[in-house]
Design an enzyme around this catalytic site. Structure first.
Site, PDB file in Angstrom:
ATOM      1  N   ASN B 391       0.825  -1.202   0.000  1.00  0.00           N
ATOM      2  CA  ASN B 391       0.000   0.000   0.000  1.00  0.00           C
ATOM      3  C   ASN B 391       0.862   1.257   0.000  1.00  0.00           C
ATOM      4  OD1 ASN B 391      -1.836   2.028   0.339  1.00  0.00           O
ATOM      5  ND2 ASN B 391      -2.862   1.142   2.101  1.00  0.00           N
ATOM      6  N   ASP B 392       1.472   1.566   1.146  1.00  0.00           N
ATOM      7  CA  ASP B 392       2.216   2.821   1.251  1.00  0.00           C
ATOM      8  C   ASP B 392       3.320   2.954   0.210  1.00  0.00           C
ATOM      9  OD1 ASP B 392       0.680   3.600   3.411  1.00  0.00           O
ATOM     10  OD2 ASP B 392       2.000   2.616   4.858  1.00  0.00           O
ATOM     11  N   VAL B 393       3.925   1.830  -0.172  1.00  0.00           N
ATOM     12  CA  VAL B 393       5.048   1.901  -1.103  1.00  0.00           C
ATOM     13  C   VAL B 393       4.607   2.240  -2.524  1.00  0.00           C
ATOM     14  CG1 VAL B 393       6.457   0.307   0.233  1.00  0.00           C
ATOM     15  CG2 VAL B 393       5.033  -0.579  -1.609  1.00  0.00           C
ATOM     16  N   ALA B 432       1.355   3.315   7.530  1.00  0.00           N
ATOM     17  CA  ALA B 432       1.734   4.675   7.886  1.00  0.00           C
ATOM     18  C   ALA B 432       0.506   5.503   8.255  1.00  0.00           C
ATOM     19  CB  ALA B 432       2.488   5.327   6.736  1.00  0.00           C
TER      20      ALA B 432
END
Lengths: 96, 464
Positions: B391-393, B432
């Site tokens: 997700n965050d990446v 995050a």
């Protein structure tokens, strides 16, 4: 002639080894960072050398017990670390 | 004479260890490297066993047998998804055995040739104190990391008021005690140092959130090396010093790579408190923005008609054990003539290189797994980016929104692909705690469901 203190000799070796480690580890391919971690874990258990001295040459039972505990824990790491690294590397080298 | 001979043998095993690490520069040479590592360890243990100072073998042999059996069994049975926990547990053992060796050296310095009780050189005492302190911090720190990774305690950062002050005070106290210990050789002070270091290990790792685990593991890896080096100084053993330095450097480099992968400073991570639910909650409720949801049939159809697919796996794939189903799906696509590759972000997973191991386990060929820098340019020419469990990446706001907590983090440019398929359980934010802009793009299709089930359903569609 004045003798060089063992600490300074140790420090020399230590600093040079950090440099060796620095250059060798940067060459490790990112795909193998997990095996790198498990193999460094196994070899850092070379601390077993000190544990063996405690378990094998101490007179006092308490010291021997500390030695025994350290030998056992380091052995878990050495065997466990090498075996799990071998398992991983075999996966990377499997023939299709 | 014998001392010189053992020193040479120790040198040989140091060289073996260096070559073992060097072998990891490619998959081909890695196994030979590992064999050299095992050889080096055998030389080291053999040499020590043969030294005349060792008088009895009962404790040693039983320790090696018991430890060897436990270690081998665990390593053979462990699932590759649980690798980070295993490594954390192993680190804790290195720390604790360093503490044990330091304690033994204090109780009976004669056994190590470093003087006698009450007459250990101040220098050796400083080294001993350092060894026990780093060992103890490594031990409790790794235990906490293990508990977090295993899900025994919450992955959320645990923060209390004045935490940094308490830690700073403990750290300062530790330095004072080390100095007093070196001057007095007091056994009570030694145990006090051990106790405070145990406490510090707990307090240092507790506030670090689940998202930072790759850094924590690397850091503890580094600590375990420094602990070994510390004991090496105490015993005047160059093999321990060299190995400790190698491991310490290796862990430090991995920590650096992980920090860079998240665009955070190591200090920022140690101070802790990032990731988990608080961050998400603090943003407050947001209005729901429109997004497109698709089915496995849509996904199967889109990918079948694509020329190239790039799969972006993350930790969610590991949790769902979806790697095998994913590979099967990729195989079918390849038979249909689709080019399938995998893109790995440096901090995907819970430890460095974790995704690579999981994909290798599922027989994904080594050559089709690419790192961020190798593949990022290719997204613009890619038909489908298939994001599974990451997700965050992939969050484009890391590039565009300076107010985002992850701003500046290197991300995979998946939004440049013609279509983005995003497998996810729900619309909740990532570790995050940041909303992902990618969900609301026109070319994004959300596939809601468990990663493994989704892959299996897509396989069914493809086979029809």
């Amino acid at each position: 002639m004045e003798m060089i203190s063992p600490f300074i000799l140790g420090l020399t070796v230590f600093i040079l080894a950090i440099f060796v480690g620095y250059y060798v580890v940067w060459k490790v391919t990112p795909a193998l960072h997990s095996p790198l971690m498990s193999v460094t874990n196994a070899i850092s258990s070379v601390i077993i050398v000190g544990a063996v001295l405690a378990a094998g040459s101490a007179q006092d039972t308490l010291t021997q017990l500390f030695g025994f505990g350290a030998v056992m824990m380091a052995s878990i790491n050495i065997f466990g670390g090498f075996v799990v690294t071998r398992r991983m590397l075999e996966m990377f080298n499997k023939k299709k | 004479m014998i001392a010189n001979f053992s020193a040479l043998a120790y040198l040989a095993s140091s060289v073996c260890f260096i070559l073992a690490l060097q072998g990891l520069s490619s998959a081909k040479t890695s196994q030979r490297g590992l064999s050299l590592g095992i050889l080096g360890m055998s030389i080291a243990i053999g040499t020590t066993l043969a030294s005349p100072i060792v008088a009895s073998y009962g404790w040693i042999i039983s320790g090696i047998i018991v430890g060897g059996i436990i270690g081998t069994l665990i390593a053979k049975k462990i699932q590759m998804t649980a690798l980070p926990q295993l490594v954390a547990a192993f680190h804790s053992l290195v720390g604790l055995s360093a503490v044990c060796v330091a304690a033994a050296a204090l109780l009976e310095p004669e056994a190590f040739n470093i003087g006698s009780v009450g007459f250990i050189a101040a220098g050796s005492l400083v080294e001993m104190g350092f060894g026990v302190a780093i060992g103890a911090i490594t031990f409790t720190g790794s235990v906490v990391a293990f508990a977090k990774l295993q899900g025994l305690v919450s992955g959320n950062p645990l923060i209390f008021k004045g935490q940094h002050k308490v830690n700073a005070a403990l750290g300062l106290g530790l330095v004072v005690m080390l100095l007093l210990f070196a001057a007095s050789e007091s056994h009570n002070l030694f145990w006090a140092i051990a106790f405070v270091s145990f406490l510090l290990g707990f307090l240092l790792i507790l506030p670090i959130g689940g998202a930072d685990m790759p850094v924590v593991i690397s850091m503890l890896n580094s600590y375990s090396g420094w602990a070994a080096a510390g004991i090496g100084f105490t015993l005047g053993n160059s093999l321990l010093i060299i190995t400790g330095a190698l491991v310490g450097a290796s862990g430090a480099i991995l920590s650096y790579i992980m920090c860079k992968g998240m665009n955070r400073s190591i200090l920022n991570i140690i101070l802790g408190g990032f990731g988990g639910e608080q961050a998400a909650a603090s943003q407050g409720p947001k209005e729901q923005r429109p997004y497109k949801a698709g089915s496995s049939e849509d996904a199967g159809f889109i990918m079948k008609n694509a020329k190239s697919v790039v799969i972006v796996p993350g930790y969610g794939m590991a949790v769902a054990q979806a790697q095998h189903a994913l590979r099967e799906m990729a195989d079918i696509l390849q038979q249909e003539g689709v080019e399938v590759r995998y893109a790995i972000h440096p901090v995907a997973g819970r430890m460095p290189g974790h995704m690579n191991v999981l994909l290798a386990e599922a027989n994904v060929p080594y050559e089709s797994v690419l790192e961020l820098e190798e593949i990022n340019r290719d997204f613009a020419q890619t038909d489908v980016a298939f994001v599974i469990g990451a997700n965050d990446v992939t969050n484009p706001s890391a590039k565009t929104d300076p107010t985002s907590p992850i701003y500046g983090m290197p991300v995979l440019d998946v939004e440049k692909a013609k279509t983005v398929l995003f497998v996810k359980r729900s619309m909740s934010p990532g570790y995050a705690g940041v909303d992902n802009e990618l969900f609301y793009k026109d070319n994004t299709l959300m596939l809601f469901g468990d990663a493994k089930k989704m892959c299996e359903e897509i396989i069914k569609t493809l086979e029809e």
